[in-house]
Enzyme design. Structure first.
Site: not given
Length: 269
Positions: A61, A191
């Site tokens: 990310h 997540d």
């Protein structure tokens, strides 16, 4: 040669003082990490000098490409801290490229099945245990070794950290934890919450979320693997370390933003 009698990161007798994160985990001391997403050698050095055992270079990310990945690993390892790379996927070329920086371990996101975990191990280990290729001098440098020394010890000293961060991953976590060569289960709570609850961030007390966390930790304990998770700050890290072997305390972008926001709020309440 069977995998059952091959040394792992948990059982290795190799002693290398450069491998700070592995050594801290093996001594059963709290192992502290953080994520960095900003591509800068100086930034990596500053973070590495804060007292952490490992710095996770976020190539999933973060704003970090190959050049910055190599430079960050070199900067962090030269300061006696363990560089861990969170890769962006599980393909063999991505794993090999990350390992060839000299990283002390890999963190692999979104592992959902034992088959996925086994494939990661295969392409992260040299023969006869796997299919990792050799052709770079850089991995040995990151470990303070010659290339022959590195090749003899890498299979049992590199940390393979798989992230459990989905409903499917939780369902298969016992099988994932049982895979030889998987050393550490790391929980991505945001997540995981998104997958289980449909929103983030979780409050942390939702029964389905708490049950998933407990199941992941239980699988790690059952199969003799380390367990860790992401937390937002020091007090939460202290609490989490009652259950986990290791934590990652937030990341650089959030830490910088939060610090400045708090200081400016003192001036402009």
């Amino acid at each position: 040669m069977t995998t059952s009698n091959v040394p792992t990161a948990h059982t290795t007798q190799v002693s290398n003082p450069r491998l700070r994160l592995l050594n801290t985990l093996r001594k059963k001391e709290p192992a502290l990490m953080t994520f960095i997403a900003i591509p800068s050698v100086r930034h990596a050095q500053i973070v590495a000098l804060t007292g952490l055992d490992g710095v996770i270079i976020d190539c999933e990310h973060g704003h970090i490409g190959d050049d910055s990945m190599h430079n960050s690993v070199a900067a962090i390892s030269s300061l006696g801290v363990s560089p861990i790379i969170r890769v962006r996927g599980t393909s063999p070329d991505i794993l090999k490229r990350a390992l060839d920086t000299g990283a002390h371990g890999l963190m692999i996101p979104m592992i959902n099945t034992a088959e996925e975990a086994a494939a990661v191990v295969t392409y992260s280990k040299f023969p006869p245990l796997g299919l990792r290729g050799q052709g770079s001098a850089f991995p040995a440098i990151g470990h303070g070794l010659t290339t022959p020394e590195y090749m003899k010890t890498a299979n049992e000293t590199l940390l393979t950290i798989v992230q459990i961060e989905s409903k499917q991953g939780v369902e298969n976590v016992d099988a994932i934890a049982a895979v030889p060569g998987v050393d550490y289960l790391f929980i991505g709570p945001n997540d995981l919450a998104q997958s289980l609850l449909g929103y983030t961030p979780a409050r942390g007390d939702e029964p389905v979320f708490v049950e998933a966390i407990e199941k992941i930790v239980a699988a790690a304990r059952k199969h003799g693997k380390w367990a860790g998770r992401l937390v937002n700050d020091g007090p939460l890290a202290q609490e989490a370390l009652k259950k986990f072997d290791s934590v990652a305390i937030t990341g650089d972008t959030k830490a910088i933003s939060n610090w400045y926001t708090a200081q400016i709020a003192c001036v402009r309440p």
